[in-house]
Motif scaffolding. Sequence first.
Motif, PDB file in Angstrom:
ATOM      1  N   ASP A   1     -27.923 -13.620  17.219  1.00  0.00           N
ATOM      2  CA  ASP A   1     -26.627 -14.132  16.789  1.00  0.00           C
ATOM      3  C   ASP A   1     -26.224 -13.625  15.401  1.00  0.00           C
ATOM      4  O   ASP A   1     -25.247 -14.082  14.822  1.00  0.00           O
ATOM      5  CB  ASP A   1     -26.624 -15.670  16.793  1.00  0.00           C
ATOM      6  CG  ASP A   1     -27.725 -16.261  15.921  1.00  0.00           C
ATOM      7  OD1 ASP A   1     -28.603 -15.510  15.438  1.00  0.00           O
ATOM      8  OD2 ASP A   1     -27.709 -17.487  15.711  1.00  0.00           O
ATOM      9  N   GLU A   2     -26.977 -12.640  14.879  1.00  0.00           N
ATOM     10  CA  GLU A   2     -26.732 -12.118  13.533  1.00  0.00           C
ATOM     11  C   GLU A   2     -26.891 -10.609  13.513  1.00  0.00           C
ATOM     12  O   GLU A   2     -27.963 -10.099  13.825  1.00  0.00           O
ATOM     13  CB  GLU A   2     -27.769 -12.706  12.553  1.00  0.00           C
ATOM     14  CG  GLU A   2     -27.216 -13.635  11.565  1.00  0.00           C
ATOM     15  CD  GLU A   2     -28.298 -14.309  10.726  1.00  0.00           C
ATOM     16  OE1 GLU A   2     -28.096 -15.488  10.451  1.00  0.00           O
ATOM     17  OE2 GLU A   2     -29.310 -13.687  10.368  1.00  0.00           O
ATOM     18  N   VAL A   3     -25.828  -9.900  13.149  1.00  0.00           N
ATOM     19  CA  VAL A   3     -25.909  -8.446  13.087  1.00  0.00           C
ATOM     20  C   VAL A   3     -25.803  -7.963  11.649  1.00  0.00           C
ATOM     21  O   VAL A   3     -25.266  -8.643  10.775  1.00  0.00           O
ATOM     22  CB  VAL A   3     -24.833  -7.753  13.956  1.00  0.00           C
ATOM     23  CG1 VAL A   3     -25.031  -8.067  15.424  1.00  0.00           C
ATOM     24  CG2 VAL A   3     -23.445  -8.115  13.512  1.00  0.00           C
ATOM     25  N   LEU A   4     -26.326  -6.766  11.445  1.00  0.00           N
ATOM     26  CA  LEU A   4     -26.376  -6.167  10.107  1.00  0.00           C
ATOM     27  C   LEU A   4     -25.506  -4.926   9.973  1.00  0.00           C
ATOM     28  O   LEU A   4     -25.372  -4.403   8.868  1.00  0.00           O
ATOM     29  CB  LEU A   4     -27.826  -5.773   9.777  1.00  0.00           C
ATOM     30  CG  LEU A   4     -28.851  -6.897   9.759  1.00  0.00           C
ATOM     31  CD1 LEU A   4     -30.265  -6.320   9.717  1.00  0.00           C
ATOM     32  CD2 LEU A   4     -28.611  -7.818   8.576  1.00  0.00           C
ATOM     33  N   ASN A   5     -24.914  -4.433  11.071  1.00  0.00           N
ATOM     34  CA  ASN A   5     -24.287  -3.115  11.020  1.00  0.00           C
ATOM     35  C   ASN A   5     -22.842  -3.029  11.541  1.00  0.00           C
ATOM     36  O   ASN A   5     -22.513  -2.140  12.322  1.00  0.00           O
ATOM     37  CB  ASN A   5     -25.163  -2.100  11.762  1.00  0.00           C
ATOM     38  CG  ASN A   5     -25.282  -2.396  13.244  1.00  0.00           C
ATOM     39  OD1 ASN A   5     -25.324  -3.548  13.668  1.00  0.00           O
ATOM     40  ND2 ASN A   5     -25.349  -1.348  14.046  1.00  0.00           N
ATOM     41  N   PRO A   6     -21.962  -3.899  11.071  1.00  0.00           N
ATOM     42  CA  PRO A   6     -20.560  -3.719  11.477  1.00  0.00           C
ATOM     43  C   PRO A   6     -19.954  -2.499  10.793  1.00  0.00           C
ATOM     44  O   PRO A   6     -20.336  -2.151   9.686  1.00  0.00           O
ATOM     45  CB  PRO A   6     -19.892  -4.999  10.985  1.00  0.00           C
ATOM     46  CG  PRO A   6     -20.700  -5.379   9.785  1.00  0.00           C
ATOM     47  CD  PRO A   6     -22.114  -4.999  10.125  1.00  0.00           C
ATOM     48  N   SER A   7     -19.020  -1.822  11.485  1.00  0.00           N
ATOM     49  CA  SER A   7     -18.308  -0.726  10.822  1.00  0.00           C
ATOM     50  C   SER A   7     -16.906  -1.155  10.421  1.00  0.00           C
ATOM     51  O   SER A   7     -16.440  -0.818   9.349  1.00  0.00           O
ATOM     52  CB  SER A   7     -18.185   0.510  11.699  1.00  0.00           C
ATOM     53  OG  SER A   7     -18.686   0.376  12.950  1.00  0.00           O
ATOM     54  N   LEU A   8     -16.247  -1.895  11.290  1.00  0.00           N
ATOM     55  CA  LEU A   8     -14.896  -2.395  11.014  1.00  0.00           C
ATOM     56  C   LEU A   8     -14.939  -3.915  11.065  1.00  0.00           C
ATOM     57  O   LEU A   8     -15.526  -4.487  11.985  1.00  0.00           O
ATOM     58  CB  LEU A   8     -13.919  -1.879  12.083  1.00  0.00           C
ATOM     59  CG  LEU A   8     -12.548  -2.547  12.162  1.00  0.00           C
ATOM     60  CD1 LEU A   8     -11.691  -2.193  10.961  1.00  0.00           C
ATOM     61  CD2 LEU A   8     -11.834  -2.159  13.453  1.00  0.00           C
ATOM     62  N   MET A   9     -14.327  -4.554  10.072  1.00  0.00           N
ATOM     63  CA  MET A   9     -14.173  -6.012  10.100  1.00  0.00           C
ATOM     64  C   MET A   9     -12.720  -6.345   9.821  1.00  0.00           C
ATOM     65  O   MET A   9     -12.046  -5.647   9.072  1.00  0.00           O
ATOM     66  CB  MET A   9     -15.118  -6.690   9.119  1.00  0.00           C
ATOM     67  CG  MET A   9     -16.563  -6.625   9.599  1.00  0.00           C
ATOM     68  SD  MET A   9     -17.706  -7.629   8.660  1.00  0.00           S
ATOM     69  CE  MET A   9     -18.119  -6.522   7.327  1.00  0.00           C
TER      70      MET A   9
END
Length: 194
Positions: free
Chosen positions: A102-110
């Motif tokens: 439920d937790e990511v470290l690698n978004p590119s666009l927010m």
Amino acid sequence: MVTTVKTDVKKISPDEYRKQEELSEIRHEYRDGVIVPMTGGSANHSRIITDLCNLLLNALGVDECEIFNSDLRVWIPDYNRGTYPDVMVVKGDLDFNGNRPDEVLNPSLMVEVLSPSTENYDRGTKFYLYRSIPSFCEYLLIDQSRPCIDNYWKYDNDEWRLKEIQGLDKTVDLKHVPVKSSLSEIYRRVNFED
């Protein structure tokens, strides 16, 4: 005479926060030991998020990128923070925080849809914190009260650029994912009188 009120804010560990979040009916941000409840959104807020997710999904498909709404948490390790962007795009494989699905470290666009109560935080501190994420390279701030989008993107040498797009007849052309959309599509169901 000035009276100072001392308030003791109880800090909790990330693991305590995660346990509480799993059982909670509402979402909370984690801010280095302090949990902050997330306020509910308006109908326009929800319309924008839904339509933007659909536009991104139709434009990108699911082969190279994944699109998420605000149910998935981004963890910001450098600042011991957990937050829920309104919309997030991850290129390639998801990089989970340890064994946390439920937790990511690698978004590119927010993307954040601005609300009166969160606009300053979204533009300031939150954007500053997001920029510590190495994969993060594009940020959209969408005004829900008028057709206006601020598009920030990472340029050479980790410099950031801004393009402000105003008017339903204008187009936002994302720099790091192959998506181009008119503001009239993004705002197609928004009632500016709400």
